[in-house]
Scaffold this motif. Structure first.
Motif, short mmCIF file in Angstrom:
data_model
loop_
_atom_site.label_atom_id
_atom_site.label_comp_id
_atom_site.label_asym_id
_atom_site.label_seq_id
_atom_site.Cartn_x
_atom_site.Cartn_y
_atom_site.Cartn_z
N THR A 45 0.78 -1.21 0.00
CA THR A 45 0.00 0.00 0.00
C THR A 45 0.81 1.27 0.00
O THR A 45 1.96 1.27 0.38
CB THR A 45 -0.83 0.04 1.27
OG1 THR A 45 0.10 0.03 2.34
CG2 THR A 45 -1.72 -1.15 1.37
N GLU A 99 0.05 -8.13 13.15
CA GLU A 99 -1.31 -8.54 12.78
C GLU A 99 -1.26 -10.04 12.47
O GLU A 99 -0.18 -10.62 12.33
CB GLU A 99 -1.80 -7.78 11.56
CG GLU A 99 -1.04 -8.07 10.28
CD GLU A 99 -1.62 -7.38 9.06
OE1 GLU A 99 -2.84 -7.33 8.96
OE2 GLU A 99 -0.83 -6.92 8.23
N GLY A 300 -3.05 -2.88 10.43
CA GLY A 300 -3.03 -3.84 9.35
C GLY A 300 -4.44 -4.22 8.90
O GLY A 300 -5.46 -3.87 9.49
N ASN A 301 -4.44 -4.91 7.79
CA ASN A 301 -5.70 -5.37 7.21
C ASN A 301 -6.50 -6.24 8.17
O ASN A 301 -7.73 -6.31 8.09
CB ASN A 301 -5.42 -6.17 5.93
CG ASN A 301 -4.86 -5.29 4.82
OD1 ASN A 301 -4.77 -4.08 4.96
ND2 ASN A 301 -4.48 -5.91 3.72
N TRP A 332 -6.43 -12.18 4.75
CA TRP A 332 -5.24 -12.77 4.17
C TRP A 332 -5.48 -14.09 3.50
O TRP A 332 -5.35 -14.21 2.31
CB TRP A 332 -4.13 -12.84 5.24
CG TRP A 332 -3.70 -11.45 5.55
CD1 TRP A 332 -3.97 -10.72 6.66
CD2 TRP A 332 -3.05 -10.57 4.64
NE1 TRP A 332 -3.49 -9.46 6.52
CE2 TRP A 332 -2.93 -9.32 5.29
CE3 TRP A 332 -2.54 -10.70 3.35
CZ2 TRP A 332 -2.34 -8.22 4.68
CZ3 TRP A 332 -1.95 -9.62 2.74
CH2 TRP A 332 -1.84 -8.39 3.42
N ASN A 423 -7.13 1.72 9.33
CA ASN A 423 -5.88 1.28 8.69
C ASN A 423 -5.95 1.61 7.21
O ASN A 423 -6.92 1.24 6.53
CB ASN A 423 -5.70 -0.24 8.84
CG ASN A 423 -4.46 -0.74 8.10
OD1 ASN A 423 -3.35 -0.31 8.40
ND2 ASN A 423 -4.66 -1.61 7.12
N GLU A 424 -4.96 2.32 6.73
CA GLU A 424 -4.82 2.59 5.30
C GLU A 424 -6.15 3.01 4.67
O GLU A 424 -6.57 2.44 3.65
CB GLU A 424 -4.24 1.37 4.58
CG GLU A 424 -2.81 1.10 5.02
CD GLU A 424 -2.12 0.02 4.20
OE1 GLU A 424 -2.81 -0.81 3.59
OE2 GLU A 424 -0.88 0.01 4.18
N TYR A 473 6.48 0.49 0.92
CA TYR A 473 7.00 -0.86 0.64
C TYR A 473 7.70 -0.90 -0.71
O TYR A 473 7.19 -1.54 -1.64
CB TYR A 473 5.85 -1.87 0.60
CG TYR A 473 5.21 -2.21 1.92
CD1 TYR A 473 5.85 -3.03 2.83
CD2 TYR A 473 3.93 -1.76 2.23
CE1 TYR A 473 5.23 -3.39 4.02
CE2 TYR A 473 3.31 -2.12 3.42
CZ TYR A 473 3.96 -2.93 4.31
OH TYR A 473 3.34 -3.30 5.48
N GLU A 501 4.34 1.14 8.73
CA GLU A 501 4.67 -0.06 7.96
C GLU A 501 5.70 0.34 6.92
O GLU A 501 5.49 1.29 6.16
CB GLU A 501 3.43 -0.62 7.26
CG GLU A 501 2.35 -1.09 8.21
CD GLU A 501 1.13 -1.69 7.50
OE1 GLU A 501 1.27 -2.15 6.35
OE2 GLU A 501 0.05 -1.66 8.11
#
Ligand code: AHR
Length: 708
Positions: A45, A99, A300-301, A332, A423-424, A473, A501
């Motif tokens: 992301t 996470e 996190g997701n 996930w 998150n995000e 990332y 992250e």
């Protein structure tokens, strides 16, 4: 012994072997423990400032760095202005984000060794469980939702033993998370719930046994069952001469016919600080050694899930473990989480690491989202959940949720210095509604808990946010190296930054490994030097993801910080690079200027980066006077550097140097070679207010200089 999985089965294996004095036959369905998602989904992301996305995995190895020589006769000089300590360095700069991904908890840090202990992984079949039929004994096993343990654990495993005798044992076996860790002189603590039909009067035997059943590592008896659910504790003790192995499974068997129901079958090894329902010691040791300032959880997701129903719902993660319903981690890989590692365990984990909690609260947006929960009344229940969560964590015992925390075993409140909303939320359609969702949550939390700092999951202007979470990332070390000045000239009057992250996602082969190589560590270390130099603005930084189970099928995301299997764990080169930074950290930033430092050109991903192959930063302990100089040499040759320490009257001749160096950027650690790369600490002498030091190629160093 015949050991088999229930239908529907994919493939049948048949193996003959010897168990004790009995010739046995094992049949088993070949089944990967993890129905893993495609390894690249979901994508990595971009963060608040909108840079950097994950993109496709793989790609070419980085081209060799091309170093432009230092001008003839010139020596690189790092000048430390040691008396300029006006900027405080954030005391919690280096921390962790966690996470449930890559089997982070079950199959990772959480000590539980039994996979699918409450049989809820799948509604169709008891994954990870095998039927044992020894020497002609017969039986069958199946999920039985008609005999639940309770409302939360709403199914059980029914074992019907149709024919059995002393040498015709019938039972069940659990494969664990890619095996059970068997070590010598070790006490394993377990419990299970069971009941039986009236005709079944026999004690059960439970044992840790090698996968080929030739070795019994430890055995215990469960007394005769009754017709009612009852909890049976047991312990398994291994002998001193046992050779460590993960080639083991847990067997439970009987020798007479009857029907037995099982639920919540559990087994723990010794845990960190001997906590019941605790954490794995070897992994905790890696975490504690890092001296983390904070732990961001639960994602996190994983916080968000694909829908509100599969978000991390903290109220379902507290209380007795057998009353936690668990939930599917559909962020996930659609794998099951028992929530045995729930809110209380996250908080104890923080306490055991002496790290502050940074709690992410659900902000009404899930990955399957389309804008999320509507602001206004629809969002209210989620806001109330967040307020209740803060009360649970930090309220006194006279509050409703503070009393619940005390009941759950921790009367003393935990600190809540910071809450992250969502998150995000810049991704997946969340951006359009985040300003309003954030605003509504911000107002409620600020009104009730004015002292709590509020972190936004992306840049947002609807409220005066305290801290912005920024994620990055990149797929090449050169990207972070070229961007190490990212925060150098940012506004100091706005919000602080939390790099919640980050990771240079490179490794070998094809960047598809669990953990990275030295190339990635050199990218991350260059990026860290930028955080540290700006740690008046960058409050916190955490690599992500933190954990990966390195077994095939264990990984949903490459690249990760710490790898493990059932028996061993290891830190990646990036883990050690960050540990060098976090364990050599003063409370004030001191400026460092480079002169004659060579320039480097590195092409990657179509980019040509210009930057210094030397990255550096320094902090100082204002009480002891110790200066911590970090130097990252990404170049391929040793680099002699003159170090000038200004603004002090003297420098002690003896200091301490901690260095991790590689002979090639492709050098790495792995589960079979766990410390090929690791920091080495030595005493050094000859230090003064101006001295020479040569930094090895491909290295990350911290030099402690005692100055007055
Ligand atoms: O760290 C892996 C994932 O990356 C996190 O769950 C998410 O926040 C980001 O997309």
């Amino acid at each position: 012994m015949k050991i088999s999985r229930p239908a529907p089965l994919l493939k049948l294996l048949s193996v003959s072997f010897v168990f004790g004095s009995l010739a046995l036959c094992l049949s088993a369905q070949a089944q990967a423990p993890n129905p893993a998602a495609p390894a690249d989904a979901p994508a990595a992301t971009a963060g608040a400032a909108g840079t950097v996305a994950g993109g496709a995995r793989g790609g070419n190895p980085p081209p060799p760095p091309v170093v432009t020589p230092i001008p003839a006769g010139a020596t690189p000089i790092l000048t430390i202005q040691a008396n300029d300590m006006t900027k405080k360095s954030s005391p919690i700069l280096y921390g962790f984000m966690t996470e449930e991904i890559n089997f982070s908890y079950e199959g990772g840090l959480y000590g539980e060794l039994v996979a699918n202990r409450a049989f809820k992984w799948s509604a169709d079949q008891p994954n990870f469980w095998l039927l044992v039929q020894d020497n002609g004994g017969t039986g069958n096993m199946a999920l039985d939702p008609s005999q639940p343990l309770n409302l939360a654990l709403n199914t059980s495993l029914k074992l019907d033993i149709t024919s059995a005798s002393a040498n015709q044992r019938v039972g069940i076996a659990n494969e664990g998370f890619w095996g059970f860790p068997v070590r010598p002189s070790t006490k394993y603590t377990g419990s299970l719930y069971a009941k039986a039909s009236a005709n079944f009067k026999e004690p059960l035997t439970i044992a840790l046994v090698s996968n080929d059943s030739t070795k019994v590592f430890a055995t215990a008896q469960i007394p005769a069952l009754t017709g009612d659910w009852k909890k049976y504790p047991y312990t398994l003790n291994t002998a001193a001469d046992v050779t460590p192995t993960k080639d083991a499974r847990l067997l439970i068997w009987a020798t007479t016919p009857g029907t037995i129901w099982f639920d919540q079958v559990s087994l723990f090894p010794p845990t960190w600080n001997d906590r019941p329902n605790g954490l794995r010691k070897d992994i905790m040791q890696l975490l504690v050694d890092y001296k983390p300032g904070f732990l961001r959880f639960p994602g996190g997701n994983y916080l968000e899930g694909r829908s509100p129903a599969t978000r991390w719902d903290w109220k379902k993660t507290i209380g007795p473990v057998e009353e936690r319903p668990g939930h599917v981690d559909d962020s996930w890989a659609n794998y099951w989480s028992t929530d045995g590692l729930g809110l209380m365990e996250f908080l104890l984990w923080c306490e055991d690491m002496k790290a502050q909690p940074v709690i992410g609260v659900y902000a009404g947006f899930s990955l399957g989202g389309r804008g999320g929960i509507a602001v206004g009344p629809d969002l209210e229940p989620y806001i109330q959940d967040a307020l209740d969560e803060i009360e649970y964590v930090s309220g006194n015992v006279n509050t409703k949720w503070g009393a619940q925390r005390a009941k759950d075993g921790h009367p003393a409140p935990f600190p809540v210095p910071m809450i992250e909303i969502g998150n995000e939320d810049n991704l997946g359609g969340g951006a359009a509604t985040y300003p309003q969702r954030f605003g509504q949550m911000f107002d409620a939390i600020r009104a009730k808990y004015p002292e709590v700092k509020i972190v936004s999951s992306t840049a947002v202007n609807s409220r005066p946010v305290d801290v912005i979470d920024y994620h990055s990332y990149p797929r090449s070390a050169a990207t972070f190296q070229g961007d190490s000045g990212h925060f150098d000239s940012m506004d100091r009057n706005g919000p602080k930054y939390f790099v919640g992250e980050y990771a240079t996602r490179v490794g070998t082969p094809n960047n598809n490994t669990a953990t990275n190589n030295m190339d990635g560590a050199l990218g991350d270390a260059a990026w860290l030097s930028g955080f540290e130099r700006n740690s008046d603005l960058v409050m916190m930084a955490s690599y992500a993801p933190l954990f990966v189970n390195v077994n095939p099928g264990g990984q949903q995301w490459a690249i990760d910080l710490i790898g493990y299997d059932a028996l061993n764990s290891y830190g990646s080169p990036s883990y050690y690079a960050q540990k060098i930074f976090s364990t050599n950290h003063g409370d004030a930033i001191v400026p460092v200027t480079g002169t004659n430092t060579p320039t480097l050109t590195r092409a990657r991903d179509g980019l040509v980066q210009q930057g210094a192959p030397l990255f550096y930063s320094a902090t100082r302990d204002t009480k002891t006077g110790t200066i911590y100089l970090k130097v990252v040499n990404v170049g391929n040759s040793p680099l002699p550097v003159q170090i000038d320490v200004k603004g002090v009257s003297s420098v002690a001749p003896d200091g301490q140097l901690t260095t991790m160096a590689a002979s090639a950027v492709s050098d790495t650690n792995s589960i079979t070679d766990r410390t090929k790369l690791a920091p080495v600490t030595t005493k050094v002498s000859g230090l003064s207010t101006s001295f020479m030091r040569t930094f090895p190629p491909f290295s990350v160093s911290a030099l402690q200089i005692q100055a007055k």
